[in-house]
Design an enzyme around this catalytic site. Structure first.
Site, PDB file in Angstrom:
ATOM      1  N   HIS A 149      19.063  -5.404  -6.188  1.00 22.80           N
ATOM      2  CA  HIS A 149      19.010  -4.082  -5.555  1.00 22.80           C
ATOM      3  C   HIS A 149      19.139  -4.226  -4.046  1.00 22.80           C
ATOM      4  O   HIS A 149      18.832  -5.281  -3.490  1.00 22.80           O
ATOM      5  CB  HIS A 149      17.695  -3.373  -5.891  1.00 22.80           C
ATOM      6  CG  HIS A 149      17.612  -2.960  -7.323  1.00 22.80           C
ATOM      7  ND1 HIS A 149      17.179  -3.822  -8.313  1.00 22.80           N
ATOM      8  CD2 HIS A 149      17.932  -1.792  -7.943  1.00 22.80           C
ATOM      9  CE1 HIS A 149      17.232  -3.195  -9.478  1.00 22.80           C
ATOM     10  NE2 HIS A 149      17.676  -1.966  -9.283  1.00 22.80           N
ATOM     11  N   TYR A 162      19.486  -6.978   0.796  1.00 22.89           N
ATOM     12  CA  TYR A 162      20.049  -7.192  -0.527  1.00 22.89           C
ATOM     13  C   TYR A 162      19.123  -8.183  -1.230  1.00 22.89           C
ATOM     14  O   TYR A 162      19.147  -9.373  -0.948  1.00 22.89           O
ATOM     15  CB  TYR A 162      21.470  -7.751  -0.435  1.00 22.89           C
ATOM     16  CG  TYR A 162      22.497  -6.728  -0.035  1.00 22.89           C
ATOM     17  CD1 TYR A 162      23.230  -6.066  -1.003  1.00 22.89           C
ATOM     18  CD2 TYR A 162      22.719  -6.408   1.301  1.00 22.89           C
ATOM     19  CE1 TYR A 162      24.180  -5.112  -0.651  1.00 22.89           C
ATOM     20  CE2 TYR A 162      23.663  -5.465   1.657  1.00 22.89           C
ATOM     21  CZ  TYR A 162      24.385  -4.823   0.680  1.00 22.89           C
ATOM     22  OH  TYR A 162      25.318  -3.874   1.041  1.00 22.89           O
ATOM     23  N   CYS A 163      18.282  -7.680  -2.114  1.00 22.79           N
ATOM     24  CA  CYS A 163      17.279  -8.467  -2.817  1.00 22.79           C
ATOM     25  C   CYS A 163      17.870  -8.867  -4.174  1.00 22.79           C
ATOM     26  O   CYS A 163      17.998  -8.036  -5.070  1.00 22.79           O
ATOM     27  CB  CYS A 163      16.009  -7.633  -2.975  1.00 22.79           C
ATOM     28  SG  CYS A 163      14.608  -8.556  -3.584  1.00 22.79           S
ATOM     29  N   MET A 164      18.240 -10.136  -4.318  1.00 22.66           N
ATOM     30  CA  MET A 164      19.026 -10.581  -5.464  1.00 22.66           C
ATOM     31  C   MET A 164      18.225 -11.468  -6.418  1.00 22.66           C
ATOM     32  O   MET A 164      17.223 -12.052  -6.040  1.00 22.66           O
ATOM     33  CB  MET A 164      20.250 -11.362  -4.968  1.00 22.66           C
ATOM     34  CG  MET A 164      21.143 -10.582  -4.021  1.00 22.66           C
ATOM     35  SD  MET A 164      21.941  -9.154  -4.774  1.00 22.66           S
ATOM     36  CE  MET A 164      20.952  -7.808  -4.168  1.00 22.66           C
TER      37      MET A 164
END
Length: 190
Positions: A149, A162-164
């Site tokens: 997200h 951008y937390c992946m």
């Protein structure tokens, strides 16, 4: 009115629990991932098609859960959350370049976080409506993998985080970029 609303919610939860997640998908109109085919292009530009059964064989259970079932891996217990090596992160299925270590930062969340994508065209965002509100989901364009997200609480210059999920990506160290066919990104590390 409140009673009708409560009964509707309880009924939906009951259907999902007792009849399986497929009922939720039919009610919500979401695509059933069990039937979804993934078309990607390999590094030679050839089209490759994977069924969900093939992806289950190729990916680890966690990679499949994250990329195909929109799962989330555990914070601080994933491969790249604290990776400090220089290189790029690519989609675990298609190999499409997604993020660079030059844009990675410590967010304190326990997941790898970036200020921006490496190749903007390889990222697709969409609204993700969940129990706790709406967020912005990040997917890879070619493989349509769920990656994570994006949030508006990151550092400058973009203000984005951008937390992946590590499970959705492979890491290519800068020393192996040419060998793995990503020589166009070597300039980032010179």
């Amino acid at each position: 009115m409140k009673k009708i609303w409560l009964v509707s919610i309880v009924s939906l939860i009951g259907l999902t629990v007792f009849m399986g997640p497929g009922v939720y998908n039919k009610i919500s109109g979401e695509v059933n991932n069990a039937e979804r085919i993934v078309d990607v292009r390999n590094k030679d530009g050839e089209k490759v098609t994977y069924s969900q059964a093939e992806l289950k064989e190729i990916l680890t259970p966690l990679q499949y859960k994250v990329t195909q079932k929109n799962g989330t891996e555990k914070a601080f217990e994933n491969k790249y959350w604290d990776n400090k090596q220089q290189g790029i992160y690519v989609d675990v299925i298609s190999g499409e370049p997604l993020f660079s270590s030059t844009d990675k930062f410590y967010s304190g969340t326990g997941w790898p976080s970036f200020t921006k994508p490496l190749v903007e065209e390889n990222i697709v965002t969409k609204k993700d409506r969940g129990i706790f509100g709406t967020s912005t989901e990040v997917r890879s364009k070619e493989a349509n993998s769920h990656i994570g997200h994006v949030f508006n609480d990151g550092p400058e210059p973009t203000g984005l985080r951008y937390c992946m999920n590590s499970a959705a990506m492979d890491f290519i160290p800068k020393e192996k970029l040419k060998e793995k066919g990503y020589e166009e990104f070597i300039h980032l590390f010179q």
